[in-house]
Design a protein around this motif. Structure first.
Motif, PDB file in Angstrom:
ATOM      1  N   ASP A 184       0.809  -1.215   0.000  1.00 38.84           N
ATOM      2  CA  ASP A 184       0.000   0.000   0.000  1.00 38.84           C
ATOM      3  C   ASP A 184       0.846   1.271   0.000  1.00 38.84           C
ATOM      4  N   SER A 185       2.114   1.157   0.409  1.00 43.39           N
ATOM      5  CA  SER A 185       2.978   2.341   0.469  1.00 43.39           C
ATOM      6  C   SER A 185       3.341   2.853  -0.914  1.00 43.39           C
ATOM      7  N   GLY A 186       3.266   1.991  -1.919  1.00 42.17           N
ATOM      8  CA  GLY A 186       3.645   2.385  -3.273  1.00 42.17           C
ATOM      9  C   GLY A 186       5.133   2.280  -3.551  1.00 42.17           C
ATOM     10  N   ILE A 187       5.921   1.912  -2.544  1.00 40.05           N
ATOM     11  CA  ILE A 187       7.366   1.748  -2.734  1.00 40.05           C
ATOM     12  C   ILE A 187       7.631   0.371  -3.342  1.00 40.05           C
ATOM     13  N   PRO A 188       8.464   0.285  -4.369  1.00 35.69           N
ATOM     14  CA  PRO A 188       8.781  -1.032  -4.942  1.00 35.69           C
ATOM     15  C   PRO A 188       9.321  -1.966  -3.869  1.00 35.69           C
ATOM     16  N   TRP A 189       8.928  -3.236  -3.947  1.00 33.51           N
ATOM     17  CA  TRP A 189       9.245  -4.157  -2.857  1.00 33.51           C
ATOM     18  C   TRP A 189       9.738  -5.507  -3.358  1.00 33.51           C
ATOM     19  N   SER A 190      10.368  -6.228  -2.428  1.00 34.36           N
ATOM     20  CA  SER A 190      10.692  -7.648  -2.586  1.00 34.36           C
ATOM     21  C   SER A 190      10.399  -8.292  -1.247  1.00 34.36           C
ATOM     22  N   PHE A 191       9.776  -9.464  -1.248  1.00 37.03           N
ATOM     23  CA  PHE A 191       9.433 -10.152  -0.010  1.00 37.03           C
ATOM     24  C   PHE A 191      10.255 -11.430   0.128  1.00 37.03           C
ATOM     25  N   LEU A 192      10.794 -11.658   1.316  1.00 34.35           N
ATOM     26  CA  LEU A 192      11.472 -12.906   1.643  1.00 34.35           C
ATOM     27  C   LEU A 192      10.592 -13.653   2.637  1.00 34.35           C
ATOM     28  N   ARG A 193      10.237 -14.892   2.303  1.00 27.84           N
ATOM     29  CA  ARG A 193       9.359 -15.685   3.163  1.00 27.84           C
ATOM     30  C   ARG A 193      10.074 -16.966   3.613  1.00 27.84           C
ATOM     31  N   PRO A 194      10.938 -16.865   4.618  1.00 25.77           N
ATOM     32  CA  PRO A 194      11.585 -18.072   5.123  1.00 25.77           C
ATOM     33  C   PRO A 194      10.646 -18.899   5.982  1.00 25.77           C
ATOM     34  N   GLY A 195      10.950 -20.186   6.071  1.00 22.70           N
ATOM     35  CA  GLY A 195      10.268 -21.033   7.039  1.00 22.70           C
ATOM     36  C   GLY A 195      10.950 -20.873   8.385  1.00 22.70           C
ATOM     37  N   GLY A 196      11.151 -21.962   9.119  1.00 17.01           N
ATOM     38  CA  GLY A 196      11.778 -21.860  10.423  1.00 17.01           C
ATOM     39  C   GLY A 196      13.228 -21.422  10.339  1.00 17.01           C
ATOM     40  N   PHE A 197      13.648 -20.585  11.289  1.00 18.80           N
ATOM     41  CA  PHE A 197      15.035 -20.139  11.357  1.00 18.80           C
ATOM     42  C   PHE A 197      15.863 -21.159  12.138  1.00 18.80           C
TER      43      PHE A 197
END
Length: 282
Positions: A117-130
């Motif tokens: 919603d911020s309008g800033i270009p993004w990349s998402f990292l979705r790790p499982g358990g650390f």
């Protein structure tokens, strides 16, 4: 052309700062308590709290990209002040979904939505358990017994260095804007398997005891309070975690090849992680 890395005391953030510096990038690290960070000499560290966006103006001067941990408290306000960013890389979680009934994946999905919603270009990292969460077992490993409510529950734990490596690629290589990277370790191991690996690294026999669920709840609640999170919302998160662990009993977790695809090197095994943290269990 400075990259801002928040959560400077976190395992992933420390690994990311080190990699960005090694690759010759200008880095500014931010955290609530700069005096307690363990970062290489010469790294600029600033005091900032995501829940207090007004403190971020100085930290954002000259910053073009930012690495953020998912958390809705203050995230929208921060992003509103960070309109000059060309990219946000958000550390989220496997299965993030703002409509999820699971409190953990719902919270991370809500954070992702704030970024969108911020309008800033993004990349998402979705790790499982650390894998780094197993540092909580350090005293237990030294004592020779690890207590867990679901000893046969599986997880494909991911090394913090691999998360950092993917984050560094997302921040410094083309083609990652709008990408969602799902990250796991290369193998799914039960709690018993993980304890066995840590015992070998520590050089001592370590056994597993099945822990009473109420004891487990009390331990997690204490951990929330120790991190300053209090009891608000913690009960729902704890129950979500218990349901997730129970669902993975005798059921291997699916793994991904994302680390290899993004970085060009295979994900590190849990045994490699344990070797890297041998001193923590010695």
């Amino acid at each position: 052309m400075t990259i801002l890395v928040t959560g400077a005391r976190g395992n992933v953030a420390r690994a990311l700062v080190g990699q960005l510096l090694e690759d010759g990038h200008a880095v500014r690290a931010a955290g609530r308590d700069p005096e307690r960070t363990r970062l290489p000499a010469g790294v600029e560290v600033v005091a900032a709290d995501l829940a207090r966006p007004e403190n971020w103006d100085a930290a954002l001067v000259g910053v073009t990209q930012a690495f953020l941990y998912a958390g809705t408290a203050g995230l929208g306000g921060f992003l509103a002040r960070a309109g000059g960013l060309t990219q946000v890389v958000l550390l989220s979680a496997l299965g993030a979904d703002p409509a999820s009934e699971d409190a953990i994946t719902r919270a991370h999905g809500e954070a992702e939505q704030v970024v969108r919603d911020s309008g800033i270009p993004w990349s998402f990292l979705r790790p499982g358990g650390f894998a780094a969460n197993r540092l909580l077992w350090s005293d237990s490993v030294r004592a020779g017994v690890v207590r867990d409510p679901f000893p046969d529950s599986h997880s494909a734990l991911v090394h913090e260095a691999d998360i950092a490596a993917v984050a560094a690629c997302a921040l410094t290589s083309p083609g990652h804007l709008g990408a969602t990277h799902t990250l796991t370790g290369p193998e799914s191991l039960t709690v018993r398997d993980q304890v066995s690996v840590l015992g070998r690294v520590a050089g001592r026999p370590v056994r597993v005891e099945t822990q009473d669920l109420d004891d487990y709840r009390r331990e997690l609640t204490a951990a929330f309070e120790a991190r300053g999170l209090g009891r608000v919302g913690s009960a729902e998160v704890i129950e979500a975690r218990i349901r997730r662990l129970a669902a993975l009993v005798d059921r291997p977790q699916e793994t991904t090849e994302t680390v290899l695809a993004v970085t060009g090197r295979p994900a590190r095994s849990f045994a490699e992680w344990a070797g890297d943290h041998a001193e923590d269990f010695a």
